[in-house]
Design a protein around this motif. Structure first.
Motif, PDB file in Angstrom:
ATOM      1  N   VAL A   1     -73.016  33.492  21.632  1.00  0.00           N
ATOM      2  CA  VAL A   1     -73.136  34.212  20.364  1.00  0.00           C
ATOM      3  C   VAL A   1     -72.148  33.627  19.363  1.00  0.00           C
ATOM      4  N   GLN A   2     -72.658  33.359  18.169  1.00  0.00           N
ATOM      5  CA  GLN A   2     -71.777  32.879  17.092  1.00  0.00           C
ATOM      6  C   GLN A   2     -72.108  33.595  15.800  1.00  0.00           C
ATOM      7  N   LEU A   3     -71.070  34.053  15.128  1.00  0.00           N
ATOM      8  CA  LEU A   3     -71.188  34.636  13.811  1.00  0.00           C
ATOM      9  C   LEU A   3     -70.251  33.860  12.903  1.00  0.00           C
ATOM     10  N   GLN A   4     -70.798  33.238  11.885  1.00  0.00           N
ATOM     11  CA  GLN A   4     -69.986  32.400  11.013  1.00  0.00           C
ATOM     12  C   GLN A   4     -70.013  32.953   9.595  1.00  0.00           C
ATOM     13  N   ALA A   5     -68.870  33.495   9.169  1.00  0.00           N
ATOM     14  CA  ALA A   5     -68.746  34.046   7.821  1.00  0.00           C
ATOM     15  C   ALA A   5     -68.278  32.963   6.862  1.00  0.00           C
ATOM     16  N   SER A   6     -68.796  33.013   5.654  1.00  0.00           N
ATOM     17  CA  SER A   6     -68.394  32.060   4.626  1.00  0.00           C
ATOM     18  C   SER A   6     -68.552  32.705   3.257  1.00  0.00           C
ATOM     19  N   ALA A  13     -60.052  39.612 -11.082  1.00  0.00           N
ATOM     20  CA  ALA A  13     -60.563  40.983 -11.106  1.00  0.00           C
ATOM     21  C   ALA A  13     -61.752  41.073 -12.055  1.00  0.00           C
ATOM     22  N   GLY A  14     -62.775  41.791 -11.602  1.00  0.00           N
ATOM     23  CA  GLY A  14     -64.010  41.899 -12.366  1.00  0.00           C
ATOM     24  C   GLY A  14     -65.051  40.866 -12.002  1.00  0.00           C
ATOM     25  N   GLY A  15     -64.651  39.889 -11.231  1.00  0.00           N
ATOM     26  CA  GLY A  15     -65.560  38.820 -10.844  1.00  0.00           C
ATOM     27  C   GLY A  15     -66.413  39.187  -9.648  1.00  0.00           C
ATOM     28  N   SER A  16     -67.184  38.197  -9.199  1.00  0.00           N
ATOM     29  CA  SER A  16     -68.126  38.409  -8.104  1.00  0.00           C
ATOM     30  C   SER A  16     -68.001  37.306  -7.057  1.00  0.00           C
ATOM     31  N   LEU A  17     -68.343  37.665  -5.854  1.00  0.00           N
ATOM     32  CA  LEU A  17     -68.476  36.710  -4.754  1.00  0.00           C
ATOM     33  C   LEU A  17     -69.633  37.149  -3.881  1.00  0.00           C
ATOM     34  N   ARG A  18     -70.213  36.188  -3.187  1.00  0.00           N
ATOM     35  CA  ARG A  18     -71.262  36.495  -2.223  1.00  0.00           C
ATOM     36  C   ARG A  18     -70.866  35.925  -0.867  1.00  0.00           C
ATOM     37  N   LEU A  19     -70.692  36.794   0.085  1.00  0.00           N
ATOM     38  CA  LEU A  19     -70.371  36.362   1.435  1.00  0.00           C
ATOM     39  C   LEU A  19     -71.655  36.204   2.248  1.00  0.00           C
ATOM     40  N   SER A  20     -71.622  35.273   3.172  1.00  0.00           N
ATOM     41  CA  SER A  20     -72.738  35.062   4.092  1.00  0.00           C
ATOM     42  C   SER A  20     -72.225  35.116   5.514  1.00  0.00           C
ATOM     43  N   ILE A  30     -83.294  42.705  15.446  1.00  0.00           N
ATOM     44  CA  ILE A  30     -83.162  44.042  16.030  1.00  0.00           C
ATOM     45  C   ILE A  30     -81.714  44.530  16.021  1.00  0.00           C
ATOM     46  N   THR A  31     -80.842  43.775  15.396  1.00  0.00           N
ATOM     47  CA  THR A  31     -79.401  44.032  15.491  1.00  0.00           C
ATOM     48  C   THR A  31     -78.849  44.659  14.226  1.00  0.00           C
ATOM     49  N   THR A  32     -78.101  45.755  14.396  1.00  0.00           N
ATOM     50  CA  THR A  32     -77.331  46.307  13.282  1.00  0.00           C
ATOM     51  C   THR A  32     -76.161  45.383  12.979  1.00  0.00           C
ATOM     52  N   MET A  33     -76.020  45.066  11.720  1.00  0.00           N
ATOM     53  CA  MET A  33     -74.982  44.138  11.277  1.00  0.00           C
ATOM     54  C   MET A  33     -74.012  44.846  10.346  1.00  0.00           C
ATOM     55  N   ASN A  34     -72.774  44.429  10.406  1.00  0.00           N
ATOM     56  CA  ASN A  34     -71.706  45.093   9.670  1.00  0.00           C
ATOM     57  C   ASN A  34     -70.779  44.089   9.001  1.00  0.00           C
ATOM     58  N   ALA A  73     -85.412  35.976   8.635  1.00  0.00           N
ATOM     59  CA  ALA A  73     -85.956  34.630   8.851  1.00  0.00           C
ATOM     60  C   ALA A  73     -84.847  33.589   8.997  1.00  0.00           C
ATOM     61  N   ARG A  74     -83.728  33.852   8.384  1.00  0.00           N
ATOM     62  CA  ARG A  74     -82.583  32.924   8.431  1.00  0.00           C
ATOM     63  C   ARG A  74     -81.471  33.407   9.354  1.00  0.00           C
ATOM     64  N   ASN A  75     -81.691  34.557  10.020  1.00  0.00           N
ATOM     65  CA  ASN A  75     -80.652  35.120  10.901  1.00  0.00           C
ATOM     66  C   ASN A  75     -79.314  35.250  10.182  1.00  0.00           C
ATOM     67  N   THR A  76     -79.367  35.682   8.949  1.00  0.00           N
ATOM     68  CA  THR A  76     -78.183  35.691   8.098  1.00  0.00           C
ATOM     69  C   THR A  76     -78.056  37.026   7.372  1.00  0.00           C
ATOM     70  N   MET A  77     -76.818  37.473   7.261  1.00  0.00           N
ATOM     71  CA  MET A  77     -76.484  38.684   6.523  1.00  0.00           C
ATOM     72  C   MET A  77     -75.646  38.281   5.315  1.00  0.00           C
ATOM     73  N   TYR A  78     -75.721  39.109   4.276  1.00  0.00           N
ATOM     74  CA  TYR A  78     -74.981  38.813   3.040  1.00  0.00           C
ATOM     75  C   TYR A  78     -74.210  40.041   2.581  1.00  0.00           C
ATOM     76  N   LEU A  79     -73.198  39.778   1.773  1.00  0.00           N
ATOM     77  CA  LEU A  79     -72.493  40.845   1.076  1.00  0.00           C
ATOM     78  C   LEU A  79     -72.253  40.366  -0.346  1.00  0.00           C
ATOM     79  N   GLN A  80     -72.990  40.952  -1.275  1.00  0.00           N
ATOM     80  CA  GLN A  80     -72.773  40.657  -2.692  1.00  0.00           C
ATOM     81  C   GLN A  80     -71.696  41.601  -3.198  1.00  0.00           C
TER      82      GLN A  80
END
Length: 113
Positions: A1-6, A13-20, A30-34, A73-80
Motif C-alpha cells: 500500500v502506498q499513499l503519496q501526498a503532494s 494568507a488568502g491564497g489557495s493550494l490543491r493537495l493530491s 470502496i475506501t473511505t479517504m481522509n 479512475a485515477r485512484n486519487t484524492m484531492y483537497l482544494q
C-alpha cells in the motif's frame, strides 16, 4: 500500500493550494479517504473525509474553505484549500481506512501572514 501526498508549499494568507493523494495497493473505489493535518506542537487532527459513495464531512475550522474530492479512475484524492489562513499551516497527511489505517508521508503547507 502506498499513499503519496503532494501539492504543499508556501502561500500567502488568502491564497489557495490543491493537495493530491495518489494511492496504490488499495481498492480505492470502496475506501473511505481522509485528510489529516498536524501543526507544530499540536496533535494530528482530522480535516476532512470522503466516503466511497462521495459523502463528505469537514472540521469546523475548514468548512466553507476546503473541498475534498476523489477520482476513482485515477485512484486519487484531492483537497482544494481556499482562503488559507496562517493557522492552516501544518503537515497534511492522507489516510485510508483500508485493512486498518494507511498513511502517506505528508506534505507541508505553510501560510504566511
Amino acid at each position: 500500500v502506498q499513499l503519496q501526498a503532494s501539492g504543499g508549499g508556501l502561500v500567502q494568507a488568502g491564497g489557495s493550494l490543491r493537495l493530491s493523494c495518489r494511492t496504490s495497493g488499495i481498492t480505492f473505489k470502496i475506501t473511505t479517504m481522509n485528510w489529516y493535518r498536524q501543526a507544530p506542537g499540536k496533535e494530528r487532527e482530522l480535516v476532512a473525509f470522503i466516503s466511497s459513495t462521495g459523502s463528505t464531512n469537514y472540521a469546523d475550522s475548514v468548512k466553507g474553505r476546503f473541498t475534498i474530492s476523489r477520482d476513482n479512475a485515477r485512484n486519487t484524492m484531492y483537497l482544494q484549500m481556499n482562503s488559507l489562513k496562517p493557522e492552516d499551516t501544518a503537515v497534511y497527511y492522507c489516510n485510508a481506512w483500508y485493512r486498518g489505517d494507511q498513511w502517506g508521508q505528508g506534505t507541508l503547507v505553510t501560510v504566511s501572514s
